[in-house]
Structures are given as structure tokens and as C-alpha cells.
Design a protein around this motif. Structure first.
Motif: not given
Length: 674
Positions: A225-247
Motif C-alpha cells: 500500500i502507498c497512501s498519502t494519509k493514514p489508512s485503515n487498509l492493512k498489509i496481508n488483508q485478505e478477500y474472497k474473489l467474490t468480495e472484490t471488484i477483481a471478480n
């Protein structure tokens, strides 16, 4: 009128429009008008360059456009004219708003030096009839307006060219920086972080994310992750494929450019980005030979990206995809090399080691370590080809190894694989009715048949609690290893069978030679059983004397550690009793589930026995027990019968000698000693 004469000398578009607003309001009493630039090529939509409406709420910017039908009406001739506003097909919200609020418009064409229409000013009026005075007034100043708007268009066009040159120069500098990063980056992560920082500096993008696809766990996880401000997203945070727009992007290998809103955000990752203050995303998948590797997301808090930024993203996409693919193929190459080394190692161990059981266990340990499995087992067919038993296993509880025996084609995933002769992979064992638990909490199971030619001799099985899933390359390696293990086991079984046969024949010969020297029955039986024990893998070997009067069996000799032996044994519900009653040898390789009898010792899993028959009468019985399923085969059965028959003849001979000796020293009539 004096201010309009200076319009053509203004270089500022805002000043020109301000002068026009004042003139149209004061001279023509009109506060509602727009200016449209007509491009060289025909388009489906025409966006106004400028709009001015008093007391009228316009729709969002992306809804303000004129259709081709309207543009055709506006440009049909070069004269200043009044026209009634009419309903047309495919009208935009902007056109519908004008239709509902105004009845007429005054059209002022803007002509270039070649006398082509390059723009249209439309003044909108409510209820009005044709007014020649207004047309005459506009005609008198048309040249000033035309000249000013043309001048503005030229300035705007020149500014665009200047901007392009500036942007190209910046792009060139940016690409030079990216090239330097590529040449000096020490790893994929190092490359991503440095490139992301450059993009943030160059474009001011709020958030850049790289997510890696794990084919073994079927999960998409945030790797960088490269962010210009503090983010709630974390390294190693996992998603099922059906949970993401990558589906969508993975399945269609499609780049996604999307403006996010609470209404259209239906995936988990989109909602998380909205919570981060993100309004626009540009996502592209990284695909290698139809195999997903991951994706990259450029996210901004601004609504929509400019065309220049989108063009830059497209260039960056090709560059980053190339780099990630290089790292991916390098990793695949390293995995293949490790897999080949594993195959070589196990093949050498199997071919060079005399103790195959030990070698198979070591091979299973190597496989587990290499692929990070929880456990693995080799199951073999029983001699009757009806069941599977565990030959070697790593990672299982001892009780499981001891008691697993499966009916081929009826029980378990391994039973199905043995019956079909095909590899079976079950991703979710809880949904497969064939599954039989071997490991608590197991999530998936894989069964690969062990084949020699067209014959299946067993199954290689993995049952795991992890999220790891087997991919094509991994399966290919395992099937090669399974083929080597199957070949080694087949050769070993053949060698063991021939060795056992030779050993048993040698033991039979020794028994014949030894028993010939015995002068009493007790020593004969003892020597026979001791020699017999050397050729069997046993839990207990015993000889029982049959008491015909009491109809019981009495133990004479027993060999075995910690084996319970009763003082006498009734014939009922025992394998020995059945052998005595029917005067036949019997074998049972699944004693605990036998329909014939119930073993008195729970440790007994296989049993074989043969009666000693003299003159059609049972003298006793030899009994061999094993704590392994399917421990005995046809060869063991035949060897035991041969030894039983030989022992019967030897005992008969000693009984006859004893009888002749008795007759020689006693009176045949009185039975008294001479």
C-alpha cells in the motif's frame, strides 16, 4: 456597444463571456444562453463550452450535452435566426430542461476564416414572436462577437498545445525516473514502493494498492500500500474473489475505471475504499497465460481522472505488468527447480535404499516439508483387492493409521480414487458425502492413484487443515512422485514376496530336518513353532491341543509379547474352533469386522490357523495372529498348511513309535509290564 468593439482584443475567456453576459442582458434582455464549439469530426454528444442561466438549476456536468439531432438543427445554415424549440429523439436532461423552460432560441453561428461554422451561441427566450429589431441589432455586432469567440478558440487551442508539450516533458522525466527505479530495484516490493511514490509525487494520487492472488488459498491479499494519509487498509488483508471488484476484472481480463458512490459500490473492497474517502479508481489486472497474478489499484479522492492521467495510467499499466510478470515467471522457475530437485532426491532415495518402508516415510516427510502440507499417506490394496490399508503415513495419529481400512469404491475419497484409477481433489470435504475423517478439522483432500502400468496398487493421499490448494504445476509434480513411489513399492512387494517364499521354503526344509531328530511330541511342537515364527510377521503364534472329551482347546506353546492366553479355549465363536469343527485351514484379514467370530484380543486384526489332523481326527491347531490388517496372503496360507501336514505326520510317527514301544514292554493281554 463600445465595450463590445474591444472583445477581439481580450485574451481572457472569462472577460469575453462577462462582456457578453452584460450585453445580452442590457441590450436584448436575455439572461439565458450557451456557447458550443463545433468540432471538425461529427460526434454523438456536443458539450457546451460555456453556459449562463439565471434562476435555472442545471444537471451535473456529465449530463450537460446536446445530441447530434440538435447540433444538426443549429448548424443547418450560417444565418442569425429565431427558431422554435421542439421535441427531438434521444434528448439529454439538459435539452429537456431547455425545452420545458423556453419556447424559442436565437441562433448566432460563429464562422471561421474559411466560412465554416465552428461554434454556436444560442440565446433562449420564453414566449416571443420573431423580432427583427433583435436580429438587426445582433447582426450589427456579429463581427465583434465572431472575432472575439474565434480569438478565444485560437487561444484555447494554443494553450492545449502548450499543455501537451509541458505534459510530454514531464512524462519523459517521469519515465526516466521509472527506468532508473527498474534498474536499481532489489525486489518486486522495492520496485512497487518506489514507483508508487513517484506516481504520488507526479500525479498526487491518494492511494495505490497492489493485491496478490494466491491460487492455493483462492484469496486476494493486499501485498503493498502507498497512501498519502493514514489508512485503515492493512498489509496481508485478505478477500474472497467474490468480495472484490477483481471478480469482474479477472474473469474478463478487463481494466476498470469507475467513479464510486454509495449507490454503485456493491463489493467489499469498493465500500472500504469509499470509507477511505476515495471517489475514483483505476484498476487493472495482471494476467499471465490466463492465470491471475494480482491487480493494481490507483485511487483518488477527486471525482474522475483527466484524459492525460488516464493515458499515463495506461502506459504505467503496461510497464508495471511487464515487471510483475517477470517476477512471477522467475518465481515459477524457482518453484519448478525446487520441484525437480525434490523428484530427484526422492527417486535417488527410493532406488538406493534397501529399507523401503523407512524410505517411503522419509519421502512423505520431504513432500510435506516442500509443499507445506499437514500430513500425507500411502495406502495399498489388500491381497484380495477389496480394501485399502495405510502402508506409510506422516502426520496422522497412530490409532488412525492402525484402524483405517477402506472398501474400494464404497468408502472414502481414497477408495473412490482406487476404484476409478483417477486423481480426485476435493476442495471442501464437508460437502462430499464420500469423505471419511482421517484428520480433525480437515478442509480439503487429494487422492492420487499409485499405478503400475494399467493396474492401481494403492493411493497417495493428502488431507489438510490449511487453506492451501493444489495447482496444476504442483499436481504434476505429485503425480510424477506417485509414479516413482508406485514403481518402487511394486518392485519391493514382488521382491518381498519372492524373498518370503524362499524364506518359507527354507524354514519348511529346516522344520523337516529338525523334527526328524525329535524323540518326543512336546519338543517336536516347540521346535516347529519356533522355526515357524521366523518366517511370519506376527503378533502371537501358538499351538493348541484339542481335548475331544471336554471339547476345548488347551495351549501348549505361545510366542508373543504381552499377549493374553487363556488356560483353555472353548470352540464357540473362535476362528480356531471353526477350523477344528470343519477340519480346514482358515484365514481372516479383517478380524475386528469378521462375520465368522469375535477375537478375544482387540489387538488382533488378522488371523490364520490350521488344524493338525491325524487319521481324520483333530489333534490340535496352529494359530498365527497379527496386529495389522490384511497381514497374511495366499502364500502364508499354503506354507502354514504344508507345515501343519508335516507336523501331523511327525506327531503320528512319534505316536506310533510310542505305541510300538509300549507293546514291546507290556503283555498284550493284561497290559502289564513284562
Amino acid at each position: 456597444m463600445t465595450s463590445l468593439s474591444k472583445l477581439a482584443y481580450h485574451n481572457n475567456f472569462n472577460k469575453i463571456t462577462e462582456s457578453l453576459i452584460n450585453f445580452f442582458n442590457q441590450e436584448l434582455n436575455c439572461d439565458n444562453w450557451d456557447l458550443i464549439k463545433i468540432p471538425d469530426k461529427k460526434k454523438k454528444k456536443y458539450y457546451p463550452t460555456f453556459t449562463h442561466f439565471r434562476n435555472l438549476v442545471l444537471p451535473a456536468n456529465n449530463k450537460i450535452w446536446l445530441s447530434t439531432n440538435t447540433a444538426s438543427i443549429l448548424t443547418k445554415n450560417k444565418n442569425i435566426r429565431f427558431e422554435k424549440i421542439t421535441t427531438l429523439k434521444n434528448m439529454s436532461l439538459y435539452e429537456e430542461l431547455i425545452l420545458n423552460n423556453f419556447s424559442h432560441r436565437l441562433i448566432i453561428p460563429i464562422l471561421n476564416e474559411e466560412d465554416f461554422i465552428v461554434g454556436i451561441i444560442s440565446l433562449y427566450f420564453g414566449s416571443i414572436s420573431k423580432n427583427d429589431a433583435i436580429i438587426q441589432k445582433i447582426t450589427s455586432i456579429k463581427d465583434y462577437i465572431n472575432s472575439a469567440i474565434l480569438h478565444c478558440f485560437h487561444i484555447h487551442h494554443l494553450q492545449k498545445k502548450i499543455d501537451r508539450y509541458i505534459i510530454k516533458a514531464k512524462y519523459r522525466e517521469f519515465y526516466n525516473d521509472i527506468t532508473k527505479i527498474f534498474e536499481t530495484a532489489e525486489s518486486k516490493n522495492d520496485f512497487f514502493i518506489k514507483v508508487a511514490n513517484e506516481i504520488n509525487l507526479f500525479l498526487g494520487i491518494n492511494l495505490i494498492i497492489y493485491r496478490a492472488w494466491n491460487k492455493h488459498t483462492a484469496r486476494l491479499s493486499i501485498e503493498n500500500i502507498c497512501s498519502t494519509k493514514p489508512s485503515n487498509l492493512k498489509i496481508n488483508q485478505e478477500y474472497k474473489l467474490t468480495e472484490t471488484i477483481a471478480n469482474i476484472s479477472f474473469n474478463k481480463n478487463k481494466t476498470i475505471y469507475k467513479i464510486l458512490s454509495p449507490k454503485n459500490a456493491k463489493y467489499k473492497d469498493e465500500i472500504e475504499l469509499l470509507n477511505e474517502g476515495i471517489k475514483t479508481i483505476y484498476l487493472f489486472p495482471i494476467i499471465a497465460k490466463d492465470e491471475a497474478i494480482g491487480d493494481v489499484i490507483f485511487a483518488s479522492s477527486e471525482i474522475r481522472f483527466s484524459k492525460n492521467i488516464l493515458n499515463l495510467f495506461r502506459e504505467i499499466k503496461h510497464f508495471m505488468t511487464h515487471v510483475f510478470l517477470n517476477y512471477h515467471f522467475h518465481r515459477l522457475l524457482q518453484e519448478r527447480i525446487k520441484a525437480l530437485n525434490l523428484i530427484l532426491k526422492i527417486t535417488q532415495e527410493i532406488s538406493s535404499c534397501l529399507d523401503l518402508n523407512k524410505t517411503i516415510n522419509e519421502s512423505l516427510s520431504s513432500i510435506i516439508e516442500h509443499f507445506q502440507y499437514d500430513n500425507a499417506a500411502v495406502l495399498l490394496k489388500t491381497p484380495d483387492n477389496k480394501h485399502l490399508y495405510i502402508h506409510s503415513a506422516v502426520g496422522y495419529e497412530p490409532d488412525v493409521i492402525k484402524h483405517i481400512h477402506l472398501k474400494i469404491g464404497e468408502e472414502g475419497i481414497t477408495g473412490a480414487a482406487a476404484a476409478l484409477g483417477e486423481t480426485i481433489i476435493i476442495d471442501d470435504v464437508s460437502k462430499d458425502p464420500r469423505y471419511i475423517q482421517g484428520v480433525k478439522g480437515a478442509k480439503w483432500e487429494m487422492a492420487i492413484p499409485l499405478k503400475v502400468g494399467n493396474d492401481t496398487i494403492g493411493v497417495f493421499d493428502v488431507e489438510s487443515k490449511s487453506e492451501h490448494r493444489v495447482d496444476t504445476a504442483e499436481l504434476s509434480t505429485l503425480e510424477i512422485l506417485a509414479a516413482h513411489i508406485a514403481s518402487a513399492i511394486s518392485n519391493s512387494l514382488l521382491f518381498t514376496k519372492e524373498s518370503k517364499r524362499a524364506s518359507q521354503l527354507n524354514a519348511i526344509h529346516k522344520i523337516a530336518a529338525t523334527t526328524a531328530k525329535c524323540t518326543n511330541i512336546d519338543s517336536l511342537i516347540k521346535n516347529t513353532i519356533n522355526l515357524f515364527a521366523s518366517i511370519f510377521d506376527y503378533y502371537a503364534i501358538s499351538f493348541w491341543k484339542y481335548d475331544k472329551i471336554k471339547n476345548i482347546l488347551v495351549p501348549l506353546i505361545n510366542i508373543g509379547k504381552n499377549v493374553f492366553v487363556p488356560n483353555e479355549q472353548k470352540l464357540e465363536n473362535t476362528l480356531m474352533g471353526l477350523a477344528v469343527k470343519n477340519k480346514i485351514s482358515l484365514i481372516e484379514n479383517n478380524a475386528q469386522e469378521s462375520n465368522l467370530y469375535t477375537p478375544i484380543d482387540n489387538n488382533v486384526l488378522s488371523e490364520i490357523c490350521s488344524p493338525i489332523i491325524i487319521d481324520n481326527e483333530v489333534y490340535g491347531v496352529i494359530d498365527v495372529q497379527s496386529n495389522k490388517y490384511f497381514a497374511f496372503d495366499k502364500q502364508d496360507f499354503e506354507s502354514l498348511e504344508i507345515i501343519s501336514q508335516h507336523l501331523a505326520m511327525s506327531i503320528k510317527k512319534l505316536l506310533l513309535i510310542s505305541e510300538l514301544h509300549k507293546q514291546a514292554i507290556t503283555d498284550p493281554l493284561t497290559g502289564l509290564y513284562n
